[in-house]
Design an enzyme around this catalytic site. Sequence first.
Site, PDB file in Angstrom:
ATOM      1  N   GLU A  71      43.143  42.712  39.661  1.00 30.88           N
ATOM      2  CA  GLU A  71      44.603  43.123  40.251  1.00 30.88           C
ATOM      3  C   GLU A  71      44.491  44.509  40.442  1.00 30.88           C
ATOM      4  O   GLU A  71      45.407  45.405  40.890  1.00 30.88           O
ATOM      5  CB  GLU A  71      45.342  42.907  39.110  1.00 30.88           C
ATOM      6  CG  GLU A  71      46.167  41.538  39.115  1.00 30.88           C
ATOM      7  CD  GLU A  71      45.216  40.375  38.775  1.00 30.88           C
ATOM      8  OE1 GLU A  71      45.051  39.507  39.825  1.00 30.88           O
ATOM      9  OE2 GLU A  71      44.243  40.638  37.820  1.00 30.88           O
ATOM     10  N   ASN A 131      40.702  35.427  41.358  1.00 30.39           N
ATOM     11  CA  ASN A 131      41.331  35.537  42.553  1.00 30.39           C
ATOM     12  C   ASN A 131      40.764  36.816  43.515  1.00 30.39           C
ATOM     13  O   ASN A 131      40.267  37.703  43.000  1.00 30.39           O
ATOM     14  CB  ASN A 131      42.852  35.727  42.314  1.00 30.39           C
ATOM     15  CG  ASN A 131      42.992  37.045  41.573  1.00 30.39           C
ATOM     16  OD1 ASN A 131      42.915  37.028  40.269  1.00 30.39           O
ATOM     17  ND2 ASN A 131      43.373  38.023  41.999  1.00 30.39           N
ATOM     18  N   ASP A 155      47.373  33.868  43.993  1.00 37.14           N
ATOM     19  CA  ASP A 155      46.797  34.564  42.703  1.00 37.14           C
ATOM     20  C   ASP A 155      46.467  33.537  41.899  1.00 37.14           C
ATOM     21  O   ASP A 155      46.640  33.184  40.585  1.00 37.14           O
ATOM     22  CB  ASP A 155      47.653  35.184  41.963  1.00 37.14           C
ATOM     23  CG  ASP A 155      46.999  35.754  40.660  1.00 37.14           C
ATOM     24  OD1 ASP A 155      45.637  36.350  40.722  1.00 37.14           O
ATOM     25  OD2 ASP A 155      47.638  35.980  39.622  1.00 37.14           O
TER      26      ASP A 155
END
Length: 619
Positions: free
Chosen positions: A199, A283, A325
């Site tokens: 992230e 992801n 995601d």
Amino acid sequence: MRKVLLSATALATALASTLALANDKLVQLSQSEENWVMTGKNYNANNFSKATQINDKNVKQLRPAWTFSTGVLNGHEGTPLVVNGTMYIHSPFPNLTFALDLANPTRIKWMDKPKQNAAARAVACCDVVNRGLAYWPGDGKVPALIFKTQLDGHIVALNAETGETYWKLENSDIRVGSTLTIAPYVVKDYVIVGSSGAELGVRGYLTAYDVKTGEQKWRAYATGPDEELRLAKDFNSANPHYGQFGLGLKTWEGEAWKIGGGTNWGWYAFDPATDLIYFGSGNPAPWNETMRPGDNKWTMTIWGRNVDTGMAKFGYQKTPHDEWDYAGVNVMMLSEQTDKAGKKRKLLTHPDRNGIIYTLDRENGDLISADKLDDTVNWVKSVDLKTGLPLRDPEFATRMDHNGRDICPSAMGYHNQGHDSYNPDKQLFFLGINHICMDWEPFMLPYRAGQFFVGATLNMYPGPKGDRQNYEGLGQIKAYNSITGEYKWDKMERFAVWGGTLATAGNLVFYGTLDGFIKARNADTGDLLWKFKLPSGVIGHPMTYTHKGTQYVAIFYGVGGWPGIGLVQDLEDPTAGLGAVGAFKKLANYTQMGGGIMVFSLDGKGPYDDINLGEYASN
């Protein structure tokens, strides 16, 4: 800090003489019901115990035997380890480790309280969790070791008997947002560690270290050139349609692969017969798909890698060009079953965040089945078993200038970090499921090292089978047959079953709930047989062990993690916590923070049956 310095010759001699022995010791320990020596119980990662003292006939008699508080709040994921009468307990940041004598847990044998850079908290994606410890049994020259990861990016080897630091090294750089939350994984004389931080635009990698010295043996990335991906010469030779060489660069635009995610912070399995470890890469970064055209290989991939060299024999990408995601790091469970054609096969089963549960032939990566975890999964219509590709529904895409509505599952997935279980006698997988959907609105943003690199605003809420008005019905528990693709039973839960399950030969399935219960269900019917209210919600999975003839069931309590991020950080904006705050807005009505472990046995039998145990006696 004690440093171990061995000459190259001495190291090679020790390695050659003890490699098989160390691995055999760990396998032998894992087969005993007195121990829980690794995450998943054994190398099959099936979280299955053969113990039957606690069973479906008497489970109602379970009572607390003893408890222990870690003194730490935030989410407690994973399980403790039990090795030869000692329980090893871990905590979230600041990543404390405790050793307790099971015969007398009154006094802490040792505690490791590391000094860490507090800046690590600011770059932790979804709470400051840690998923567990690993154990190496020693070889007569090097003592038995406990391995831990720290949020600040360090991996540490501790003397299992004394708690003394044996070696310590930096695996991840928190300055660019790379942290460690994973449970290390010991195979042979290697300790294997993944990385977190997709992230924040971190490029994911997996590293194997020598357990004795901390020397790096190999490192394999999820994106980039083939030599850094460590692709074997016969990579995907059994399934060339999965893709083979050059794709870690060609499926990205420019140099986007350098900040492309693909971290792996989940769980591993190992097959000594194939010498492969199995895991998933996560992801791609950022979440906004418009900013990274292409299939973005090899994020979202199930890998089979040789444990000695790190070379990949196969890689199957489940969600090319992920738009939601659906980080693919979830549990890998190994089994040997007879397929529909009557052929005995060595299988790998993986419930993915994208709402599909995959079963592969773990020897060559053949895709055998790809079933929906729930019939409400809507981003994909089906998976083509010949090509391995998902047939997407464009209505639920997340392109720019489009606010995607009612996408199921949400970014949390219909499955997340929970470590599930498999009962080989019943040939059933017991799955803790999320039942959460979302609205998704993307936006553009620049990459800045060490800052969040997401590019989407999310609203989450219960799936179609839940109570959307009251924000309940966010989870399920299911029994699944991977050969028939059928679900033998399923039950709804108020909140997501985030932590996973434990299966036992006593015809039981145990699991914890976010609202603070540990529950036991009949493995054949799903009927609820017993539950107990814990001091705080659960995001870890139960384990069991036998000590001095008594079977115990233990579970961490301590609400947090991604679903509890609003509660632990006192957030109110429903889009905060990457969308989790809105989905779990009712969680604080049912539980509050805590941190510890509770241990159960029949009628509460345990060490304190001796009322004088731990009493102070003056001379």
